[in-house]
Scaffold this motif. Structure first.
Motif, PDB file in Angstrom:
ATOM      1  N   ALA A  12       0.831  -1.203   0.000  1.00  0.00           N
ATOM      2  CA  ALA A  12       0.000   0.000   0.000  1.00  0.00           C
ATOM      3  C   ALA A  12       0.864   1.250   0.000  1.00  0.00           C
ATOM      4  O   ALA A  12       0.602   2.210  -0.718  1.00  0.00           O
ATOM      5  CB  ALA A  12      -0.928  -0.002   1.220  1.00  0.00           C
ATOM      6  N   CYS A  15       2.375   1.787  -3.400  1.00  0.00           N
ATOM      7  CA  CYS A  15       1.397   2.300  -4.361  1.00  0.00           C
ATOM      8  C   CYS A  15       1.205   3.796  -4.202  1.00  0.00           C
ATOM      9  O   CYS A  15       1.096   4.526  -5.178  1.00  0.00           O
ATOM     10  CB  CYS A  15       0.054   1.581  -4.183  1.00  0.00           C
ATOM     11  SG  CYS A  15       0.075  -0.136  -4.740  1.00  0.00           S
ATOM     12  N   VAL A  16       1.141   4.282  -2.944  1.00  0.00           N
ATOM     13  CA  VAL A  16       0.983   5.710  -2.713  1.00  0.00           C
ATOM     14  C   VAL A  16       2.176   6.476  -3.291  1.00  0.00           C
ATOM     15  O   VAL A  16       2.025   7.490  -3.972  1.00  0.00           O
ATOM     16  CB  VAL A  16       0.843   6.003  -1.201  1.00  0.00           C
ATOM     17  CG1 VAL A  16       0.898   7.495  -0.957  1.00  0.00           C
ATOM     18  CG2 VAL A  16      -0.459   5.434  -0.679  1.00  0.00           C
ATOM     19  N   TYR A  19       2.191   6.221  -7.124  1.00  0.00           N
ATOM     20  CA  TYR A  19       1.068   6.969  -7.671  1.00  0.00           C
ATOM     21  C   TYR A  19       1.378   8.456  -7.713  1.00  0.00           C
ATOM     22  O   TYR A  19       1.039   9.157  -8.657  1.00  0.00           O
ATOM     23  CB  TYR A  19      -0.184   6.722  -6.838  1.00  0.00           C
ATOM     24  CG  TYR A  19      -1.388   7.418  -7.411  1.00  0.00           C
ATOM     25  CD1 TYR A  19      -2.151   6.793  -8.388  1.00  0.00           C
ATOM     26  CD2 TYR A  19      -1.721   8.708  -7.020  1.00  0.00           C
ATOM     27  CE1 TYR A  19      -3.233   7.437  -8.945  1.00  0.00           C
ATOM     28  CE2 TYR A  19      -2.795   9.343  -7.578  1.00  0.00           C
ATOM     29  CZ  TYR A  19      -3.555   8.705  -8.537  1.00  0.00           C
ATOM     30  OH  TYR A  19      -4.617   9.352  -9.090  1.00  0.00           O
ATOM     31  N   ILE A  30      -7.758   8.557  -5.161  1.00  0.00           N
ATOM     32  CA  ILE A  30      -6.857   7.436  -4.910  1.00  0.00           C
ATOM     33  C   ILE A  30      -6.032   7.693  -3.649  1.00  0.00           C
ATOM     34  O   ILE A  30      -5.830   6.802  -2.816  1.00  0.00           O
ATOM     35  CB  ILE A  30      -5.933   7.193  -6.109  1.00  0.00           C
ATOM     36  CG1 ILE A  30      -6.746   6.869  -7.365  1.00  0.00           C
ATOM     37  CG2 ILE A  30      -4.941   6.075  -5.803  1.00  0.00           C
ATOM     38  CD1 ILE A  30      -7.564   5.598  -7.278  1.00  0.00           C
ATOM     39  N   LYS A  34      -5.802   5.420  -0.195  1.00  0.00           N
ATOM     40  CA  LYS A  34      -4.540   4.921   0.350  1.00  0.00           C
ATOM     41  C   LYS A  34      -4.310   5.442   1.772  1.00  0.00           C
ATOM     42  O   LYS A  34      -3.754   4.728   2.608  1.00  0.00           O
ATOM     43  CB  LYS A  34      -3.384   5.308  -0.561  1.00  0.00           C
ATOM     44  CG  LYS A  34      -3.408   4.640  -1.933  1.00  0.00           C
ATOM     45  CD  LYS A  34      -3.267   3.117  -1.815  1.00  0.00           C
ATOM     46  CE  LYS A  34      -4.553   2.374  -1.945  1.00  0.00           C
ATOM     47  NZ  LYS A  34      -4.429   0.915  -1.751  1.00  0.00           N
ATOM     48  N   TYR A  87      -5.744   1.923 -12.339  1.00  0.00           N
ATOM     49  CA  TYR A  87      -6.192   1.828 -10.952  1.00  0.00           C
ATOM     50  C   TYR A  87      -6.106   0.465 -10.297  1.00  0.00           C
ATOM     51  O   TYR A  87      -6.184   0.379  -9.069  1.00  0.00           O
ATOM     52  CB  TYR A  87      -7.640   2.333 -10.832  1.00  0.00           C
ATOM     53  CG  TYR A  87      -7.828   3.748 -11.294  1.00  0.00           C
ATOM     54  CD1 TYR A  87      -6.886   4.731 -11.001  1.00  0.00           C
ATOM     55  CD2 TYR A  87      -8.942   4.106 -12.045  1.00  0.00           C
ATOM     56  CE1 TYR A  87      -7.054   6.022 -11.443  1.00  0.00           C
ATOM     57  CE2 TYR A  87      -9.111   5.408 -12.481  1.00  0.00           C
ATOM     58  CZ  TYR A  87      -8.163   6.364 -12.181  1.00  0.00           C
ATOM     59  OH  TYR A  87      -8.334   7.646 -12.624  1.00  0.00           O
ATOM     60  N   TYR A  90      -4.121  -0.093  -7.170  1.00  0.00           N
ATOM     61  CA  TYR A  90      -4.453   0.757  -6.024  1.00  0.00           C
ATOM     62  C   TYR A  90      -5.808   0.437  -5.401  1.00  0.00           C
ATOM     63  O   TYR A  90      -5.969   0.530  -4.190  1.00  0.00           O
ATOM     64  CB  TYR A  90      -4.431   2.225  -6.452  1.00  0.00           C
ATOM     65  CG  TYR A  90      -3.179   2.593  -7.198  1.00  0.00           C
ATOM     66  CD1 TYR A  90      -1.969   2.780  -6.529  1.00  0.00           C
ATOM     67  CD2 TYR A  90      -3.186   2.717  -8.584  1.00  0.00           C
ATOM     68  CE1 TYR A  90      -0.812   3.092  -7.218  1.00  0.00           C
ATOM     69  CE2 TYR A  90      -2.030   3.032  -9.285  1.00  0.00           C
ATOM     70  CZ  TYR A  90      -0.843   3.209  -8.596  1.00  0.00           C
ATOM     71  OH  TYR A  90       0.303   3.503  -9.290  1.00  0.00           O
TER      72      TYR A  90
END
Length: 219
Positions: A12, A15-16, A19, A30, A34, A87, A90
């Motif tokens: 996670a 991903c943040v 992103y 999104i 997160k 996406y 995420y």
């Protein structure tokens, strides 16, 4: 179990970070997801709802299925093509859901895409999910008719029929008709009384209709 949870939080966090370097559409939503995950990551094997604002604006979705681990990850006015391209890392794969309910495709057609393009993106999404989560059940919710987009109804109906045919023989997969319940009785036109003032999004009574259809599949 502790190791698995640590890995999920690391994913996670990654991903943040990644992103933030991309500038995808709807990045604020999104980021909100997160952040929520960083505070309390959903348990695996939940029931995931993804897609566009018809999911995001379903404000009482979790309350309608109070005994279920519902994970709501609707993204604004996103298109099915954006779910495929951007996406899934995420709002889908980190959660390892037991079931995924997908509502998307309406905005693609509103943006000028044709039914065969929506089908192509649904094929791509199904393949991605089935490859990484082969035991997860997949439910595609039919593209709904909206009074404000009535001129697009023929293309939406075409997309629905094409997707229904494609999913028919896929394992752990079901096409769910959530369109017919919101028609005016005896017609194929949307019942305006089931929509908000924008004539695009369902109101609570409209979501009552959806809940009645989905109840057996969520349970």
């Amino acid at each position: 179990m502790k190791i698995k949870l640590i890995l999920l939080f690391v994913l996670a966090g990654f991903c943040v970070k990644s992103y933030a370097q991309t500038g995808f559409p709807f990045d604020n939503e999104i980021r909100d997801f997160k952040h929520k995950d960083s505070l309390s990551f959903p348990k695996p094997d939940g029931i995931l709802f993804i897609g566009s604002s018809s999911i995001r604006k379903w404000d009482d979705l979790e309350k309608r299925f109070p005994d279920k681990n519902i994970i709501k990850r609707g993204v604004g006015g996103c298109e099915l093509s954006q779910v495929v391209k951007y996406y899934t890392p995420y709002i889908l794969f980190p959660y390892h859901p037991s079931k995924i309910f997908i509502y998307a495709g309406e905005n693609d057609i509103a943006a000028g895409e044709k039914a065969d393009s929506v089908l192509t993106n649904m094929k791509a999404l199904w393949t991605m999910i089935n490859s990484q989560l082969p035991d997860t059940k997949i439910y595609f919710l039919s593209i709904k008719p909206s009074p404000s987009r009535i001129a697009l109804l023929p293309e939406m109906l075409k997309a629905n029929e094409m997707i229904k045919a494609y999913l028919q023989d896929k394992p752990n997969t079901l096409y769910i008709d959530v369109s017919t319940p919101i028609y005016k009785p005896g017609t194929t036109e949307p019942d305006a009384s089931l929509f908000q003032q924008d004539m695009l999004h369902l109101n609570p009574t409209g979501y009552d209709k959806w809940q009645a259809v989905l109840q057996q599949y969520v349970n």
